[in-house]
Design an enzyme around this catalytic site. Structure first.
Site, PDB file in Angstrom:
ATOM      1  CG  ASP A 110      25.046  32.528   7.477  1.00 40.88           C
ATOM      2  OD1 ASP A 110      25.804  33.165   6.726  1.00 40.88           O
ATOM      3  OD2 ASP A 110      23.884  32.223   7.167  1.00 40.88           O
ATOM      4  CE  LYS A 162      11.844  23.492  12.949  1.00 38.90           C
ATOM      5  NZ  LYS A 162      11.133  24.254  11.962  1.00 38.90           N
ATOM      6  CG  ASP A 218      22.905  30.896  11.469  1.00 40.27           C
ATOM      7  OD1 ASP A 218      22.990  32.032  10.954  1.00 40.27           O
ATOM      8  OD2 ASP A 218      22.526  29.912  10.833  1.00 40.27           O
TER       9      ASP A 218
END
Length: 360
Positions: A110, A162, A218
């Site tokens: 991607d 994260k 992406d």
């Protein structure tokens, strides 16, 4: 050299386009997404490409046969009966990847960017360890897994998923180069390369990060597909501006196949790609859109942030916006408004869509 491309499964994030065509074959800037990667790999000296697929292998191979001959390369399918994650496919293709001691590339299908494959080879050979991953800078690192590494030599210290407080702003860009010895770390079972393999490599000092210069995206879902298209067109403007459309209708960066017919008093752009055999009738206004092969945009239609699938018809004075995606062979009647609609293939839309939703 060899490269393994993680093509994966059903492409659900890019529906409704993937309901009639495998995701790697969907045209991004008028070329199948996969071909952007394959041509860049070939340019860097890769001669054998392995596609890790879990479905649609026959259709992919049929379409890629001509490209295999054109580029004088070998393309093989590595077929997963059950999904194997991001590391399992390496174990499945072990026999091919271990045919020699040369390093090999691995990439997510991607990703669109200014592919740095030649630089990756030089960087990887220079540090001499087991693996190199490409990292890219992001403005909101808290949404991603951040790669923490030495600014001096690129040696990776750790990965932080994260992060709530700032530890860095570089993330995994989905492009790697490995020595065949990595295969001894991976078993033939569903495995995450990011969570199970990379931390162990980093803790033994065997994984390095190379920073990507230039754009990266992406493009696996419609919103990001359109953002990636804008970044790509901007890159074309700076590197090969002669590829951009210079007709009187053009505003900003526009890529138009030579077979396209554009009427009078149109406004095309900024940031538009138009595929083969498309017809744009008089007075149409199109910005930040991809229009795929064989579609017809009728007079005075207004499109902003849309992906128009193959062989669609958009009616006169229709207005479409907010990441509206039409699957293959969709008809939108005259004078309708579509706001963020995701329309399945072979549908006829005869009433307006005021709020974003899937139209089945």
């Amino acid at each position: 050299m060899k490269a393994l491309i993680l093509v994966g499964g059903y492409g659900t994030r890019l529906r409704p386009l993937t309901l009639t065509r495998p995701k790697p074959l969907i045209e991004f800037a008028n070329k199948p997404m996969l071909m952007h990667q394959i041509e860049a790999l070939v340019d860097a000296g890769v001669r054998h490409i392995i596609l890790a697929v879990s479905y649609n292998a026959e259709m992919l191979m049929k379409e890629l046969k001509a490209e295999e001959e054109r580029l004088s390369i070998k393309i093989t399918m590595s077929h997963e009966k059950d999904p194997l994650g991001t590391a399992g496919p390496l174990a499945l293709a072990k026999e091919v990847l271990c045919q020699d001691e040369e390093p090999f590339f691995v990439l997510n299908s991607d990703v669109i960017c200014d592919f740095p494959f030649k630089s990756m080879i030089a960087f990887h050979r220079n540090h001499g360890k087991e693996g190199t991953i490409v990292v890219t800078k992001v403005s909101e690192p808290s949404k991603y897994g951040v790669v923490v590494y030495s600014p001096e030599n690129g040696q990776i210290d750790r990965f932080v998923e994260k992060p709530q407080e700032y530890v860095g702003n570089k993330i995994n860009a989905g492009m790697y180069i490995f020595n065949p010895s990595i295969l001894s770390r991976i078993q033939l079972r569903p495995t995450s390369i990011e969570k199970e393999v990379f931390p162990a490599m980093a803790s033994s000092g065997n994984l390095y990060a190379m920073e990507l210069s230039g754009f990266w995206m992406d493009v696996g879902q419609p919103k990001d597909f359109l953002t990636g298209m804008c970044l790509y067109l901007n890159d074309v403007k700076h590197k090969t501006p002669e590829r951009l459309y210079k007709g009187e209708a053009a505003v900003g960066n526009v890529l138009v196949d030579p077979s396209v017919r554009i009427g009078s008093n149109c406004r095309i752009g900024p940031d538009v790609t138009i595929g083969p055999d498309v017809v744009i009738e008089d007075g149409a206004c199109i910005k930040r859109c991809t229009i795929l092969r064989g579609s017809v945009i009728k007079s005075h239609a207004w499109l902003n942030s849309c992906i128009i699938g193959w062989r669609c018809r958009v009616g006169q004075w229709a207005r479409m916006e907010n990441v509206t995606v039409l699957g293959e062979d969709v008809i939108v009647k005259d004078e309708l408004y579509i706001n963020g609609g995701s329309v399945l293939p072979h549908k006829e839309i005869s009433e307006s869509v005021q709020d974003p939703r899937i139209i089945m």
